[in-house]
Design an enzyme around this catalytic site. Structure first.
Site, PDB file in Angstrom:
ATOM      1  N   HIS A 363       7.913 -17.943 -31.343  1.00 38.27           N
ATOM      2  CA  HIS A 363       7.674 -19.285 -31.898  1.00 38.27           C
ATOM      3  C   HIS A 363       8.538 -20.346 -31.255  1.00 38.27           C
ATOM      4  O   HIS A 363       8.708 -21.445 -31.801  1.00 38.27           O
ATOM      5  CB  HIS A 363       7.956 -19.280 -33.401  1.00 38.27           C
ATOM      6  N   LYS A 546       9.374 -33.430 -40.308  1.00 38.25           N
ATOM      7  CA  LYS A 546       9.659 -32.154 -39.644  1.00 38.25           C
ATOM      8  C   LYS A 546      11.170 -31.945 -39.655  1.00 38.25           C
ATOM      9  O   LYS A 546      11.914 -32.858 -39.961  1.00 38.25           O
ATOM     10  CB  LYS A 546       9.140 -32.170 -38.190  1.00 38.25           C
ATOM     11  N   ARG A 547      11.615 -30.767 -39.296  1.00 37.45           N
ATOM     12  CA  ARG A 547      13.058 -30.517 -39.211  1.00 37.45           C
ATOM     13  C   ARG A 547      13.655 -31.450 -38.168  1.00 37.45           C
ATOM     14  O   ARG A 547      12.981 -31.880 -37.231  1.00 37.45           O
ATOM     15  CB  ARG A 547      13.309 -29.053 -38.819  1.00 37.45           C
ATOM     16  N   LYS A 552      12.722 -32.740 -30.886  1.00 39.02           N
ATOM     17  CA  LYS A 552      11.596 -33.358 -31.623  1.00 39.02           C
ATOM     18  C   LYS A 552      11.673 -34.888 -31.506  1.00 39.02           C
ATOM     19  O   LYS A 552      10.698 -35.582 -31.730  1.00 39.02           O
ATOM     20  CB  LYS A 552      11.629 -32.886 -33.071  1.00 39.02           C
ATOM     21  N   THR A 654       2.769 -27.629 -36.596  1.00 36.97           N
ATOM     22  CA  THR A 654       1.678 -27.418 -37.556  1.00 36.97           C
ATOM     23  C   THR A 654       1.513 -28.655 -38.439  1.00 36.97           C
ATOM     24  O   THR A 654       0.430 -28.948 -38.926  1.00 36.97           O
ATOM     25  CB  THR A 654       1.971 -26.166 -38.423  1.00 36.97           C
ATOM     26  N   LYS A 658      -1.890 -30.710 -39.970  1.00 39.80           N
ATOM     27  CA  LYS A 658      -2.073 -31.111 -41.372  1.00 39.80           C
ATOM     28  C   LYS A 658      -2.378 -32.612 -41.459  1.00 39.80           C
ATOM     29  O   LYS A 658      -3.261 -33.044 -42.213  1.00 39.80           O
ATOM     30  CB  LYS A 658      -0.794 -30.769 -42.167  1.00 39.80           C
TER      31      LYS A 658
HETATM   32  C1  26W Z   1      17.930 -17.760 -34.804  1.00 37.46           C
HETATM   33  C2  26W Z   1      17.680 -18.984 -35.576  1.00 37.46           C
HETATM   34  C3  26W Z   1      16.224 -19.355 -35.573  1.00 37.46           C
HETATM   35  C4  26W Z   1      15.540 -19.451 -36.785  1.00 37.46           C
HETATM   36  C5  26W Z   1      14.193 -19.819 -36.782  1.00 37.46           C
HETATM   37  C6  26W Z   1      15.572 -19.600 -34.373  1.00 37.46           C
HETATM   38  C7  26W Z   1      14.209 -19.960 -34.376  1.00 37.46           C
HETATM   39  C8  26W Z   1      13.570 -20.059 -35.589  1.00 37.46           C
HETATM   40  C9  26W Z   1      12.108 -20.412 -35.650  1.00 37.46           C
HETATM   41  C10 26W Z   1      11.341 -19.687 -34.621  1.00 37.46           C
HETATM   42  C11 26W Z   1      11.938 -21.846 -35.452  1.00 37.46           C
HETATM   43  C12 26W Z   1      10.566 -22.308 -35.848  1.00 37.46           C
HETATM   44  O1  26W Z   1      10.296 -22.509 -36.994  1.00 37.46           O
HETATM   45  N1  26W Z   1       9.728 -22.522 -34.822  1.00 37.46           N
HETATM   46  C13 26W Z   1       8.524 -23.263 -35.071  1.00 37.46           C
HETATM   47  O2  26W Z   1       7.471 -22.335 -35.350  1.00 37.46           O
HETATM   48  C14 26W Z   1       6.263 -23.027 -35.679  1.00 37.46           C
HETATM   49  C15 26W Z   1       5.228 -21.976 -36.094  1.00 37.46           C
HETATM   50  O3  26W Z   1       4.789 -21.277 -35.002  1.00 37.46           O
HETATM   51  C16 26W Z   1       5.775 -23.883 -34.515  1.00 37.46           C
HETATM   52  O4  26W Z   1       4.628 -24.585 -34.903  1.00 37.46           O
HETATM   53  C17 26W Z   1       6.868 -24.856 -34.082  1.00 37.46           C
HETATM   54  O5  26W Z   1       6.481 -25.531 -32.916  1.00 37.46           O
HETATM   55  C18 26W Z   1       8.167 -24.107 -33.841  1.00 37.46           C
HETATM   56  O6  26W Z   1       9.247 -25.004 -33.585  1.00 37.46           O
END
Ligand code: 26W
Length: 808
Positions: A363, A546-547, A552, A654, A658
């Site tokens: 992701h 968004k975060r 971003k 995502t 929406k």
């Molecule tokens: C290790 C810490 C950590 C925690 C969570 C690293 C990475 C993450 C996630 C992968 C971050 C995340 O939420 N990524 C998002 O995933 C969405 C669903 O696929 C995508 O639509 C977003 O673009 C992406 O940033």
């Protein structure tokens, strides 16, 4: 006539009177109180149980149908689930929303007050966690036998408040009042080992002698399908001390804290969600959480497999396990350990089973988000798994050497173990080596994975790499979030089949030319803005939700706001398109650069609000504590969707889907799923700007100097100088300097193109009819972004599973 359903039970009533009866009996028998003395919490719990019963009835029939079918199961392993509030969804899916409200009124209860007590389980950070929830919803709606596995954190994502404009984090004890939507199942508890060492017994069999033992106690929540009787489950694990963890002797010696020490230590494992969504914490407790999740879940999956199967070679035929990013990757060495050490299978058979069973979704593209764990920590916590990873690596590198003889660099890059600067286990490499399929979450993302981040692996195993573009639940993000627009659409399309078949939205294209439909479309958006109550409903509602992360580029939106501010100040008489710019989102608590941007946004908002020359035309609002519930309120009220990340950084997004589905027009870069949204809705109905990925990469590689853009663009210089000069309550120096001297995400390079695109937005907005047409066309052409299509893609391309219908 006493009718009974297949389960030998009288079916639950479907009339308001019968629902009222059930409310009363649940109030008396399960809540132990009466209408007169019931608190609102009593009423809420009773309502929840009465609705839940209707879904539980379907759940029993689903379990029976699945048992009979002995199908191939999808197991979704995710460290995060952002499920959102359950009550409204479960009332809709059980068809009780209307009768429940009538029954409550009958009993003199205020439905809104009671429903207001429903709590959102914040068991996730952002995109990844919400996607998991949307996919579970779609799997159930498509009658696919599936179980989600996760962790039942006591404390979810922190509550965000602002103090003098700065983010303050507060713990989120979401189930403080209990959670009526879950079914604890202590009898399915599992035992999890940590630390210790390994020993070989006489016949060379390896045993892991643990240093710590904890229990994993599951509780599950129902995952109903929409418009079908399938009800799947999501099983969440909670850590517990073992029976003997309470030390009675210490207690009776008055050492109360020590007496519970071991139990507290154990429970800490599922105490809190890590609030990082892009930078690995490297914390040992995080690694413990990940192993806890996979060990409990694999033992439960094997328990379920054994209910109907005995032959291990059948396991991959009956089981596909999807790894939601690298967080559950330990499942690969854990299944090897269970098959080899506990079930006595030989290595090669076990490895064949493991590789056929798992699939991995990546992701992210951010190098700092790809998890690696220090070998010493790994060895201390999971000694047996490190041995297994070494053996996997040995076999794997032999395959690499054979395929690419003499290419030592490639071997070093592909190894599961990073050697320099320190020895670390590369979880993404392990995830690719130990799975039968790897996918990105949007076309560009999947291409970049195969051509950059995971290039070596794509060259070795090209067939293993797939793309499955993300999707969203239309039930959650338009039917429930935007009921007025949903009923207008159903009216326009002559039925509501579109909710489970989103491509039917294409039928709205013709209505885009119908003036009366357009004016009703506008009225719905207007009413949603009034419902949101943030800013002038007549203004253009410009939304960035968004975060917070520098890639971003919330900082780019801020530069545009300051530019508008300066333009209005400089030419007070001129006509301006009134705008309400709405930000929402959390920053990881340790991510200081992102928190500086939050502070600056709130400072700019305050200055503009206090300026009578500007505030009639421009307002910046930043509601705190962004989550699924707040998103569901903001999205229907949005006119413009900000998807302005640096090209090549946002895996998919995502929120963009929406907002487009709810009729917002997108201003965005050629990044993630923006590209596919623009392809579907049409370039005329999308405001494109900025460098694309090749151009951005080239600029970064050819010595990009942010200051050059500052020097040659007066509006940009004015905006940046106002930040650097502390014009906004003296806040923002860090942001200004980082942009001028570093600007890792090419914010200044894309500034001019962005501001020009925003001018096009202003121009387009003034042609209300045209804007409404484009808004309707965005919705009409968003069918592709249904999570149902995403799940169908996974089912056909990676899972190879078939639906199982649940009979009456
Ligand atoms: C290790 C810490 C950590 C925690 C969570 C690293 C990475 C993450 C996630 C992968 C971050 C995340 O939420 N990524 C998002 O995933 C969405 C669903 O696929 C995508 O639509 C977003 O673009 C992406 O940033």
């Amino acid at each position: 006539m006493d009718v009974r359903n297949g389960m030998g039970l009288r079916p639950l009533g479907t009339s308001a009177a019968e629902f009222e009866q059930d409310l009363l009996s649940n109030l008396y028998y399960r809540r132990g109180t009466t209408v007169e003395s019931a608190s609102t919490q009593d009423a809420y719990e009773t309502l929840a149980l009465t609705v839940r019963d209707r879904l539980a009835e379907r759940r029993v029939r689903t379990a029976a149908a699945h048992y009979a079918a002995n199908p191939r199961w999808v197991y979704y392993l995710s460290a995060e689930y952002l499920l959102g509030k359950q009550l409204e969804q479960n009332m809709l899916y059980s068809g009780t929303d209307r009768i429940a409200r009538i029954a409550m009124k009958q009993l003199g209860l205020d439905p809104d007050e009671v429903e207001g007590l429903d709590v959102e389980p914040g068991l996730g950070n952002g995109g990844l966690g919400r996607l998991a929830a949307c996919l579970l919803d779609a799997m159930a709606t498509l009658d696919i036998p599936a179980v989600g596995y996760g962790i039942r954190y006591d404390l979810g994502i922190f509550k965000q408040t602002f103090k003098n404009g700065a983010q303050v984090e507060k713990p989120d004890d979401w189930s403080y009042q209990g959670n009526p939507w879950e079914f604890p199942a202590p009898d399915d508890r599992q035992t999890v080992f940590f630390y210790g060492h390994t020993e070989r017994d006489a016949n060379g069999k390896t045993c892991w002698i643990p240093g710590e033992v904890v229990l994993g106690e599951p509780s599950h929540m129902l995952v109903p399908g929409h418009g079908t009787d399938t009800v799947n489950i999501v099983r969440l694990w909670r850590a517990r001390g073992s029976e003997s963890s309470f030390d009675l002797s210490r207690f009776s010696a008055g050492q109360y804290a020590e007496a519970v020490d071991e139990a507290v230590h154990a429970e800490n494992i599922s105490k809190v969600l890590y609030p990082d969504d892009s930078t690995e914490s490297g914390r040992e407790l995080r690694l413990k959480q990940q192993y806890f999740l996979v060990s409990c879940s694999l033992r439960d999956i094997i328990r379920r497999f054994r209910l109907r199967n005995t032959d291990w070679s059948e396991f991959p035929k009956k089981t596909v396990i999807q790894l939601n990013d690298t967080h559950p990757t330990l499942a690969i060495p854990e299944l090897m350990r269970l098959l080899v050490d506990e079930e006595g299978l030989n290595w090669d058979l076990a490895w064949t089973i493991v590789r056929q069973t798992f699939a991995y979704t990546c992701h992210t593209l951010l190098p700092e988000a790809l998890e690696t764990w220090s070998v010493p920590m790994f060895e201390r916590l999971l000694p047996r798994h490190l041995e297994i990873i070494y053996t996997i690596n040995e076999h794997f590198l032999a395959e690499v050497r054979e395929a690419f003889p003499g290419d030592v660099d490639r071997v070093r890059r592909m190894s599961l173990i990073q050697e320099e600067p320190d020895r670390r286990v590369r979880m993404a490499n392990l995830a690719v080596v130990g799975t039968q399929a790897v996918n990105g979450v949007a076309e560009l993302h999947s291409e970049l994975l195969a051509s950059t981040t995971l290039r070596d692996f794509a060259e070795l195993w090209p067939a293993k790499f797939h793309n499955v573009t993300n999707g969203i639940s239309p039930r959650r993000f338009i039917k429930i979030a935007n009921p007025t627009l949903s009923s207008l659409i159903s009216e326009g399309l002559g039925g509501d089949e579109w909710i489970n078949d989103l491509d039917r939205l294409a039928g709205l294209e013709a209505l885009a030319d119908d003036e009366s439909f357009r004016s009703r479309w506008r009225a719905v958006k207007q009413a949603n803005k009034v419902r949101l109550g943030l800013g002038d409903p007549e203004s253009l509602t410009d939304v960035m939700i968004k975060r917070f992360h520098e890639y971003k580029r919330q900082q780019l939106k801020l530069l545009h706001i300051i530019t508008m501010y300066h333009r209005i100040k400089a030419n007070p008489g001129q006509a301006y398109v009134p705008r309400t710019v709405l930000f929402a989102g959390k920053a990881a608590p340790a991510y200081h650069a992102a928190k500086h941007v939050i502070r600056l946004i709130n400072a700019v908002a305050a200055v503009i609000d206090a300026d009578p020359a500007v505030s009639p035309y421009l307002k910046v609002v930043f509601p705190p504590n962004y989550n699924v519930t707040l998103g569901s309120l903001i999205i229907p009220a949005a006119d413009l969707s900000e998807q302005i990340s640096m090209a090549g950084k946002e895996a998919s997004g995502t929120g963009n889907m929406k907002l487009a589905l709810n009729g917002a027009l997108t201003i965005g870069t050629l990044d993630g799923a923006n590209i596919e949204i623009r392809d579907k809705v049409g370039a005329d109905n999308f405001f494109l700007f900025g460098l694309d990925t090749p151009a951005a990469t080239a600029l970064k590689n050819n010595g990009y100097r942010a200051r050059d853009h500052y020097d040659r663009d007066p509006e940009l210089r004015h905006a940046l100088d106002s930040i650097l000069d502390g014009k906004f309550l003296g806040i923002g120096r860090e942001v200004g300097e980082s942009l001028l001297n570093w600007d890792e995400y090419l914010t200044l390079a894309d500034y001019r193109s962005y501001v020009d695109a925003q001018d096009q937005v202003d121009a387009a907005w003034q042609d209300t009819d045209q804007w409404t047409r484009k808004s309707i066309l965005n919705t009409a052409r968003s069918g592709f972004f249904s999570a149902d299509r995403t799940v169908r893609d996974y089912a056909a391309g990676i899972w190879h599973v078939n639906p199982v219908k649940v009979g009456r």
